[in-house]
Write a protein that holds these residues in place. Structure first.
Motif, PDB file in Angstrom:
ATOM      1  N   VAL A 176     -49.004  15.124  -1.383  1.00 50.63           N
ATOM      2  CA  VAL A 176     -48.296  15.158  -2.735  1.00 50.63           C
ATOM      3  C   VAL A 176     -47.083  14.376  -3.084  1.00 50.63           C
ATOM      4  CG1 VAL A 176     -47.356  16.976  -4.520  1.00 50.63           C
ATOM      5  CG2 VAL A 176     -49.106  17.593  -2.761  1.00 50.63           C
ATOM      6  N   THR A 177     -47.104  13.623  -4.173  1.00 55.53           N
ATOM      7  CA  THR A 177     -45.826  12.831  -4.507  1.00 55.53           C
ATOM      8  C   THR A 177     -45.129  13.236  -5.487  1.00 55.53           C
ATOM      9  OG1 THR A 177     -47.299  11.202  -5.799  1.00 55.53           O
ATOM     10  CG2 THR A 177     -47.271  10.687  -3.190  1.00 55.53           C
ATOM     11  N   GLY A 178     -43.864  12.753  -5.896  1.00 54.91           N
ATOM     12  CA  GLY A 178     -43.219  13.024  -6.942  1.00 54.91           C
ATOM     13  C   GLY A 178     -41.932  12.395  -7.054  1.00 54.91           C
ATOM     14  N   PRO A 179     -41.066  12.513  -8.001  1.00 57.99           N
ATOM     15  CA  PRO A 179     -39.754  11.644  -8.203  1.00 57.99           C
ATOM     16  C   PRO A 179     -38.836  12.029  -7.152  1.00 57.99           C
ATOM     17  CG  PRO A 179     -40.250  12.989 -10.220  1.00 57.99           C
ATOM     18  CD  PRO A 179     -41.420  13.366  -9.147  1.00 57.99           C
ATOM     19  N   ALA A 180     -38.341  11.009  -6.904  1.00 58.80           N
ATOM     20  CA  ALA A 180     -37.221  11.128  -5.747  1.00 58.80           C
ATOM     21  C   ALA A 180     -36.024  11.528  -6.161  1.00 58.80           C
ATOM     22  CB  ALA A 180     -36.909   9.672  -5.020  1.00 58.80           C
ATOM     23  N   ILE A 181     -35.566  12.904  -5.435  1.00 55.88           N
ATOM     24  CA  ILE A 181     -34.322  13.166  -6.020  1.00 55.88           C
ATOM     25  C   ILE A 181     -33.152  12.827  -5.154  1.00 55.88           C
ATOM     26  CG2 ILE A 181     -35.301  15.394  -6.881  1.00 55.88           C
ATOM     27  CD1 ILE A 181     -34.938  16.964  -4.374  1.00 55.88           C
ATOM     28  N   GLU A 182     -33.339  11.917  -3.993  1.00 58.70           N
ATOM     29  CA  GLU A 182     -32.484  11.261  -3.144  1.00 58.70           C
ATOM     30  C   GLU A 182     -32.994  10.208  -2.636  1.00 58.70           C
ATOM     31  OE1 GLU A 182     -29.690  10.373   0.056  1.00 58.70           O
ATOM     32  OE2 GLU A 182     -31.725  10.962   0.267  1.00 58.70           O
ATOM     33  N   LYS A 183     -32.475   9.136  -2.424  1.00 56.31           N
ATOM     34  CA  LYS A 183     -33.068   7.857  -1.836  1.00 56.31           C
ATOM     35  C   LYS A 183     -31.849   7.254  -1.381  1.00 56.31           C
ATOM     36  CE  LYS A 183     -36.277   5.929  -4.114  1.00 56.31           C
ATOM     37  NZ  LYS A 183     -36.862   4.892  -5.291  1.00 56.31           N
ATOM     38  N   SER A 184     -32.039   6.644   0.007  1.00 54.28           N
ATOM     39  CA  SER A 184     -31.012   6.250   0.761  1.00 54.28           C
ATOM     40  C   SER A 184     -31.694   5.286   2.027  1.00 54.28           C
ATOM     41  CB  SER A 184     -29.969   6.971   1.125  1.00 54.28           C
ATOM     42  OG  SER A 184     -30.324   7.931   2.092  1.00 54.28           O
ATOM     43  N   ILE A 185     -30.844   4.202   2.464  1.00 56.28           N
ATOM     44  CA  ILE A 185     -31.248   3.318   3.500  1.00 56.28           C
ATOM     45  C   ILE A 185     -30.160   3.626   4.706  1.00 56.28           C
ATOM     46  CG2 ILE A 185     -31.521   1.401   4.465  1.00 56.28           C
ATOM     47  CD1 ILE A 185     -33.177   0.408   1.842  1.00 56.28           C
ATOM     48  N   ALA A 186     -30.665   4.108   5.866  1.00 56.27           N
ATOM     49  CA  ALA A 186     -29.640   4.282   6.821  1.00 56.27           C
ATOM     50  C   ALA A 186     -29.987   3.245   8.095  1.00 56.27           C
ATOM     51  CB  ALA A 186     -29.731   5.576   7.592  1.00 56.27           C
ATOM     52  N   PRO A 187     -29.111   2.401   8.286  1.00 56.35           N
ATOM     53  CA  PRO A 187     -29.295   1.352   9.416  1.00 56.35           C
ATOM     54  C   PRO A 187     -29.307   2.362  10.875  1.00 56.35           C
ATOM     55  CG  PRO A 187     -27.085   1.295   8.850  1.00 56.35           C
ATOM     56  CD  PRO A 187     -27.880   2.254   7.840  1.00 56.35           C
ATOM     57  N   LEU A 188     -30.019   1.855  11.737  1.00 54.80           N
ATOM     58  CA  LEU A 188     -29.878   2.601  13.141  1.00 54.80           C
ATOM     59  C   LEU A 188     -29.154   2.092  14.330  1.00 54.80           C
ATOM     60  CD1 LEU A 188     -32.424   3.613  11.689  1.00 54.80           C
ATOM     61  CD2 LEU A 188     -33.708   3.475  13.915  1.00 54.80           C
ATOM     62  N   ARG A 189     -28.571   2.796  14.834  1.00 54.19           N
ATOM     63  CA  ARG A 189     -27.266   2.207  15.877  1.00 54.19           C
ATOM     64  C   ARG A 189     -27.227   3.402  16.908  1.00 54.19           C
ATOM     65  NH1 ARG A 189     -22.264  -0.159  14.485  1.00 54.19           N
ATOM     66  NH2 ARG A 189     -22.629   0.319  12.324  1.00 54.19           N
ATOM     67  N   SER A 190     -27.199   2.864  18.127  1.00 52.84           N
ATOM     68  CA  SER A 190     -26.598   3.826  19.520  1.00 52.84           C
ATOM     69  C   SER A 190     -25.284   3.350  19.770  1.00 52.84           C
ATOM     70  CB  SER A 190     -27.775   3.303  20.486  1.00 52.84           C
ATOM     71  OG  SER A 190     -29.078   3.604  20.345  1.00 52.84           O
ATOM     72  N   PHE A 191     -24.378   4.287  20.005  1.00 51.94           N
ATOM     73  CA  PHE A 191     -22.969   3.879  20.257  1.00 51.94           C
ATOM     74  C   PHE A 191     -22.577   5.239  20.957  1.00 51.94           C
ATOM     75  CE2 PHE A 191     -18.668   4.845  19.221  1.00 51.94           C
ATOM     76  CZ  PHE A 191     -17.967   3.769  19.263  1.00 51.94           C
ATOM     77  N   VAL A 192     -21.816   4.774  22.246  1.00 52.64           N
ATOM     78  CA  VAL A 192     -20.988   5.759  22.822  1.00 52.64           C
ATOM     79  C   VAL A 192     -19.699   4.938  23.041  1.00 52.64           C
ATOM     80  CG1 VAL A 192     -20.958   6.958  25.045  1.00 52.64           C
ATOM     81  CG2 VAL A 192     -23.090   6.528  24.043  1.00 52.64           C
ATOM     82  N   ALA A 193     -18.568   6.043  23.062  1.00 55.29           N
ATOM     83  CA  ALA A 193     -17.393   5.726  23.368  1.00 55.29           C
ATOM     84  C   ALA A 193     -16.912   6.718  24.597  1.00 55.29           C
ATOM     85  CB  ALA A 193     -16.412   5.964  22.199  1.00 55.29           C
ATOM     86  N   GLU A 194     -16.105   5.845  25.424  1.00 52.77           N
ATOM     87  CA  GLU A 194     -15.666   6.798  26.481  1.00 52.77           C
ATOM     88  C   GLU A 194     -14.063   6.296  26.875  1.00 52.77           C
ATOM     89  OE1 GLU A 194     -17.865   5.744  29.937  1.00 52.77           O
ATOM     90  OE2 GLU A 194     -19.913   6.666  29.390  1.00 52.77           O
ATOM     91  N   PRO A 195     -13.364   7.317  27.441  1.00 56.25           N
ATOM     92  CA  PRO A 195     -13.852   8.727  27.602  1.00 56.25           C
ATOM     93  C   PRO A 195     -13.747   9.569  26.326  1.00 56.25           C
ATOM     94  CG  PRO A 195     -11.360   8.291  28.030  1.00 56.25           C
ATOM     95  CD  PRO A 195     -12.105   6.938  27.635  1.00 56.25           C
ATOM     96  N   MET A 196     -14.216  10.873  26.324  1.00 58.74           N
ATOM     97  CA  MET A 196     -14.187  11.929  25.163  1.00 58.74           C
ATOM     98  C   MET A 196     -12.757  12.389  25.025  1.00 58.74           C
ATOM     99  SD  MET A 196     -18.279  12.607  24.575  1.00 58.74           S
ATOM    100  CE  MET A 196     -17.718  13.774  23.552  1.00 58.74           C
ATOM    101  N   ARG A 197     -11.928  12.295  25.916  1.00 58.77           N
ATOM    102  CA  ARG A 197     -10.585  12.888  25.907  1.00 58.77           C
ATOM    103  C   ARG A 197      -9.679  11.874  26.365  1.00 58.77           C
ATOM    104  NH1 ARG A 197      -8.046  18.131  29.350  1.00 58.77           N
ATOM    105  NH2 ARG A 197      -5.957  17.809  28.274  1.00 58.77           N
TER     106      ARG A 197
END
Length: 390
Positions: free
Chosen positions: A256-277
């Motif tokens: 079932v299709t219908g009008p978009a009530i929100e539409k966005s594009i999200a880039p994909l990223r993997s990220f880690v910062a060390e240390p976390m303290r």
């Protein structure tokens, strides 16, 4: 002002930690640079590990989640024109996930903080972390023409990838690991009946697609698009047509299709910062790590950070025991990297990589075929998807 724990970031991570600590008699002040309305306007993931759901119950914020959330005991992978189901309940030893929108979860946490008269300050500007290497750190922010100072024992940075907290750690101390993927997800939210009672992850030669939902009348759909695409390039009709092309005919026919009530594009990223303290500063959630949304680990990884940090702070204030606080970074990162691996694997398995050679495409097909033929492989997927133990 003075508090025990100053939390920077009013998303679900910061709110959940503030709520949990409040219930243990530990004082917090939470700072958020945007308005409450802005925070609640952000559309995010909605698949919660069973451990996250349990943490929401401990925080006394689960009433609506338990009433309205969708319990999912499996999901589908669409490929080669057919659907195969991954039985999470069977392959994970009886566990499941809860589908409940992050916006609604955040709303529940805000209402709980308001009900308990929690100190949440919005629209703060020019937040700065001071003396974090000392025994007396403090945070300053600007409110109009005034500079406000908050003295505290500890600072928790839950202010996201672009926040100020991670940047306060000296460059010689901080190590960052990153992978940026050559595509994004175009997401559409529509007030339509979901095409499936469980999520459908689709692998197709034209690119990845995902059929998700927020409720029985609210659907969330995604398609893989090139990074250079913009929302303006995609009309509603073009989106629905492309989504249907990437799904098995039987699924496309009942959509079932219908009008978009929100539409966005999200880039994909993997990220880690060390240390976390670093000294009196702790990082949590997107401030320390980001995953592609493919495996639904982002919000859940943040929840595990909060679990470890919450228990460490409680032990510190109630027992004078710093063992868990001192081990926070190592403990959190061990689980974070497992979530990184799983998200990378799910992304690599299901997306079309434009630079892949025919050999690499064949290996990708073989990886999926092996998954569908092996109970042990399905067990590994299910164990990670419902959530590894905290």
């Amino acid at each position: 002002m003075k508090t025990q724990v100053c939390i920077i970031g009013g998303g679900p991570s910061g709110l959940l930690l503030s709520q949990l600590l409040h219930l243990k008699g530990i004082d917090t002040i939470l700072l958020e640079r945007h308005s409450r309305e802005y925070v609640l306007g952000r559309i995010r993931a909605g698949v919660l590990e069973h451990g996250f759901a349990k943490l929401m119950r401990e925080a006394q914020c689960s009433e609506r989640m338990d009433r309205e959330g969708e319990i999912h005991e499996g999901f589908f992978i669409a490929h080669d024109g057919r659907l195969d189901r991954i039985d999470l309940h069977k392959y994970s030893g009886g566990n499941s996930v809860v589908v409940y929108g992050q916006t609604e979860l955040t709303r529940d946490l805000y209402e709980a903080r308001e009900r308990m008269k929690g100190n949440v300050i919005h629209n703060v500007e020019d937040v700065y972390l001071n003396d974090i290497a000392s025994d007396a750190p403090y945070v300053t922010y600007r409110a109009g023409d005034r500079i406000v100072r908050i003295d505290c024992d500890y600072i928790v940075g839950a202010d996201g990838f672009h926040g100020v907290s991670r940047k306060a750690i000296p460059k010689g101390i901080l190590r960052e690991y990153e992978r940026v993927y050559p595509f994004g997800w175009l997401g559409v939210l529509s007030r339509t009946k979901p095409v499936s009672p469980e999520l459908i992850y689709a692998k197709h030669e034209r690119g990845f697609a995902l059929c998700s939902l927020r409720s029985q009348v609210l659907s969330r759909y995604y398609i893989q698009v090139p990074l250079e695409d913009s929302v303006e390039d995609w009309s509603d009709d073009a989106f629905w047509a492309e989504l249907k092309r990437r799904l098995p005919a039987e699924v496309a026919a009942r959509m079932v299709t219908g009008p978009a009530i929100e539409k966005s594009i999200a880039p994909l990223r993997s990220f880690v910062a060390e240390p976390m303290r670093y000294k009196r500063l702790f990082l949590a959630g997107d401030a320390a790590h980001i995953v592609p949304p493919t495996g639904a680990r982002g919000l859940n990884s943040a929840a595990s950070d909060i679990y470890y940090l919450y228990h460490g702070l409680v032990d510190h204030y109630q027992k004078g025991d710093n063992q868990k606080l001192d081990g926070y970074s190592d403990k959190a990162l061990a689980r974070v990297w497992k979530a990184q691996r799983f998200s990378w694997w799910m992304t690599s398995l299901l997306h079309r990589f434009p630079a892949n050679s025919p050999y690499e495409d064949k290996l990708q097909d073989t990886d999926l075929a092996y998954l569908m033929s092996s109970d042990l492989a399905k067990g590994s997927l299910a164990e990670n998807y419902v959530g590894l133990p905290f």
